[in-house]
Design an enzyme around this catalytic site. Structure first.
Site, PDB file in Angstrom:
ATOM      1  N   ASP A   1      -7.809  18.237 -14.642  1.00 57.49           N
ATOM      2  CA  ASP A   1      -7.930  16.768 -15.324  1.00 57.49           C
ATOM      3  C   ASP A   1      -8.053  16.326 -16.650  1.00 57.49           C
ATOM      4  O   ASP A   1      -8.463  17.135 -17.960  1.00 57.49           O
ATOM      5  CB  ASP A   1      -9.896  16.494 -15.179  1.00 57.49           C
ATOM      6  CG  ASP A   1     -10.448  14.986 -15.256  1.00 57.49           C
ATOM      7  OD1 ASP A   1      -9.664  14.445 -16.540  1.00 57.49           O
ATOM      8  OD2 ASP A   1     -11.775  14.375 -15.408  1.00 57.49           O
TER       9      ASP A   1
ATOM     10  N   ARG B   1       0.880  -1.284   0.183  1.00 60.44           N
ATOM     11  CA  ARG B   1      -0.017  -0.193   0.391  1.00 60.44           C
ATOM     12  C   ARG B   1       1.256   1.074   0.113  1.00 60.44           C
ATOM     13  O   ARG B   1       0.405   2.400  -0.416  1.00 60.44           O
ATOM     14  CB  ARG B   1      -0.748   0.009   1.224  1.00 60.44           C
ATOM     15  CG  ARG B   1      -1.815   1.399   1.608  1.00 60.44           C
ATOM     16  CD  ARG B   1      -2.719   0.909   2.484  1.00 60.44           C
ATOM     17  NE  ARG B   1      -2.771   0.820   3.729  1.00 60.44           N
ATOM     18  CZ  ARG B   1      -2.617   0.305   4.741  1.00 60.44           C
ATOM     19  NH1 ARG B   1      -1.843   2.337   4.347  1.00 60.44           N
ATOM     20  NH2 ARG B   1      -2.615  -0.444   5.514  1.00 60.44           N
TER      21      ARG B   1
ATOM     22  N   TYR C   1     -17.324  15.809 -16.412  1.00 62.80           N
ATOM     23  CA  TYR C   1     -17.039  14.697 -16.283  1.00 62.80           C
ATOM     24  C   TYR C   1     -17.774  14.060 -14.731  1.00 62.80           C
ATOM     25  O   TYR C   1     -18.382  14.613 -13.550  1.00 62.80           O
ATOM     26  CB  TYR C   1     -15.604  13.968 -15.085  1.00 62.80           C
ATOM     27  CG  TYR C   1     -15.944  11.816 -14.871  1.00 62.80           C
ATOM     28  CD1 TYR C   1     -16.318  11.191 -16.672  1.00 62.80           C
ATOM     29  CD2 TYR C   1     -15.782  11.621 -14.262  1.00 62.80           C
ATOM     30  CE1 TYR C   1     -16.471   9.945 -15.788  1.00 62.80           C
ATOM     31  CE2 TYR C   1     -16.758   9.618 -13.765  1.00 62.80           C
ATOM     32  CZ  TYR C   1     -16.125   9.562 -14.689  1.00 62.80           C
ATOM     33  OH  TYR C   1     -16.567   7.975 -14.361  1.00 62.80           O
TER      34      TYR C   1
ATOM     35  N   LYS D   1      -7.903   4.974 -19.385  1.00 65.61           N
ATOM     36  CA  LYS D   1      -9.098   5.899 -20.306  1.00 65.61           C
ATOM     37  C   LYS D   1      -7.438   5.488 -21.891  1.00 65.61           C
ATOM     38  O   LYS D   1      -7.126   4.525 -22.006  1.00 65.61           O
ATOM     39  CB  LYS D   1      -9.747   7.367 -20.963  1.00 65.61           C
ATOM     40  CG  LYS D   1     -10.454   6.976 -19.395  1.00 65.61           C
ATOM     41  CD  LYS D   1     -11.668   6.472 -19.645  1.00 65.61           C
ATOM     42  CE  LYS D   1     -12.159   6.035 -18.516  1.00 65.61           C
ATOM     43  NZ  LYS D   1     -12.480   7.543 -18.136  1.00 65.61           N
TER      44      LYS D   1
END
Ligand SMILES: *Cc1c(COP(=O)(O)O)cnc(C)c1O
Length: 379
Positions: free
Chosen positions: A175, A51, A103, A200
């Site tokens: 973004d 992590r 978005y 993406k």
């Protein structure tokens, strides 16, 4: 790292394996969650627990920082995890400005989750600088930009909005999912951080969910420290396999995206001239309201996303989609396969997207086949 290396070269060199004694040219995958401790309690490899750090994630983060021209990157389990990390870095009572076209789940997380965190927000048309200026309050700590925006492809002047934000002691985060550093470089335009859904274009094959934040030399250090801390404490990190997939995706990003951009430009031109199409939203078209800004801000092309309005209703839009063969009706974008989506029916009743709008993610297929598919579907 050689700062002057061409993108293609950097994309290969920054993703090469570290020497592990095997001579492997391709990267290994390290699923181990934990790493051996020395007799004196130290960690010779620098890795403790996945992590916190993992070899695959570390390589991905280093490569993302290099190709963005940034100083540091943070990888996440999704684009939304990256967005939520930026918002968690703020404090109760802070105010955020977000685009009125963005978005959909950015607006949902602000309205449904971060309202409980004590964040307030306003949605602003960021193509109107006076509106951005008017929305800034003394407690505004973040201005979020998405350009070109989803799904109307509005283009925001990143440099001008970043300047306005900094004048009010607010951060500016962009973004850049629809552009990647190949087409738009927000850090060079004054942004404090760049956010990606690497699901993406970086992944490019619709098979890895992941996200990232990249910061630069001028990003405030306390903000960077908060992002690093939240990445570890929130724990929304990508798996070793997802990190490996995105690292591999970086190697072919330019080849894929260039073909996608070329295809999108030709498809947009075809659709804009078709009598059954009322409007095409695509910044590369001279008819786009922010065409001049788009050419300046995205000199290598405005991406491979576009949307069309047919001038009829939802029924006609869905019927047209059902007649298509080359375009798969599915959400998401940026993969090698072309997709179409009726956004309004995905977003639900609160959607502000026009009912006749179809969003298109252009893939790497042959352009003649893509155009022929639209031609037959439009009738
Ligand atoms: C997909 C997307 C996101 C969210 O990313 P996930 O990986 O799905 O969490 C955010 N912004 C934009 C512009 C996107 O296209």
């Amino acid at each position: 790292m050689t700062e002057k290396a061409h993108f293609e070269t950097l994309a290969i060199q920054a993703t090469e394996p570290k020497d592990d004694g095997t001579g492997a040219v391709a990267n290994a995958i390290h699923p181990s969650t934990t790493f051996r401790r020395e007799a004196d309690g130290s960690f010779a490899s620098g890795f403790i627990y996945s992590r916190k750090h993992n070899p695959n994630r570390q390589l991905l983060e280093s490569a993302m920082a290099q190709i963005e021209g940034g100083s540091r990157a943070f990888a996440f389990a999704s684009g939304m995890a990256a967005i939520n990390t930026v918002l968690q870095s703020l404090q109760s009572g802070d105010h955020v400005i977000v685009p009125d076209d963005a978005y959909y789940e950015l607006r949902r997380t602000m309205g449904e989750l971060f309202i409980n965190w004590g964040l307030s927000h306003d949605q602003v048309d960021m193509t109107d600088l006076a509106a951005v200026k008017a929305a800034l309050r003394p407690n505004t700590r973040l201005v979020w930009i998405e350009s070109p925006s989803n799904p109307l492809l509005k283009v925001t002047d990143i440099q001008a909005v970043a300047d306005l934000a900094h004048g009010h002691d607010a951060l500016c985060v962009v973004d850049n999912t629809w552009c990647t550093p190949l087409l738009q470089r927000p850090l060079e335009l004054g942004a404090d951080a760049v956010m990606y859904s690497t699901t993406k274009y970086f992944g490019g094959h619709s098979d890895s969910l992941s996200g990232a934040l990249v910061v630069g030399a001028n990003t405030p250090e306390d903000f960077v420290a908060r992002l690093a801390n939240i990445q570890n404490l929130s724990g929304a990190v990508p798996s070793a396999f997802d990190s490996w997939l995105i690292t591999r995706g970086i190697k072919t990003l330019k080849l894929r995206l260039e073909q996608q951009v070329r295809n999108a430009q030709q498809l947009a031109t075809f659709l804009a001239a078709h009598p059954a199409v009322k409007q095409v939203h695509f910044p590369d078209l001279p008819s786009h309201p922010q065409h001049a800004l788009a050419q300046r801000q995205m000199p290598a092309g405005c991406g491979a996303m576009l949307s069309v309005q047919l001038g009829q209703g939802q029924t006609e839009a869905l019927a047209l989609i059902s007649r298509m063969h080359c375009f798969t009706p599915a959400t998401s974008l940026g993969g090698v396969e072309s997709l179409v989506e009726h956004r309004r029916s995905v977003e639900g009743p609160a959607s502000t997207t026009p009912a006749d709008l179809i969003r298109i993610s252009v893939g790497i297929e042959h352009i003649d086949d893509l155009i022929a598919d639209w031609q037959q579907a439009l009738g």
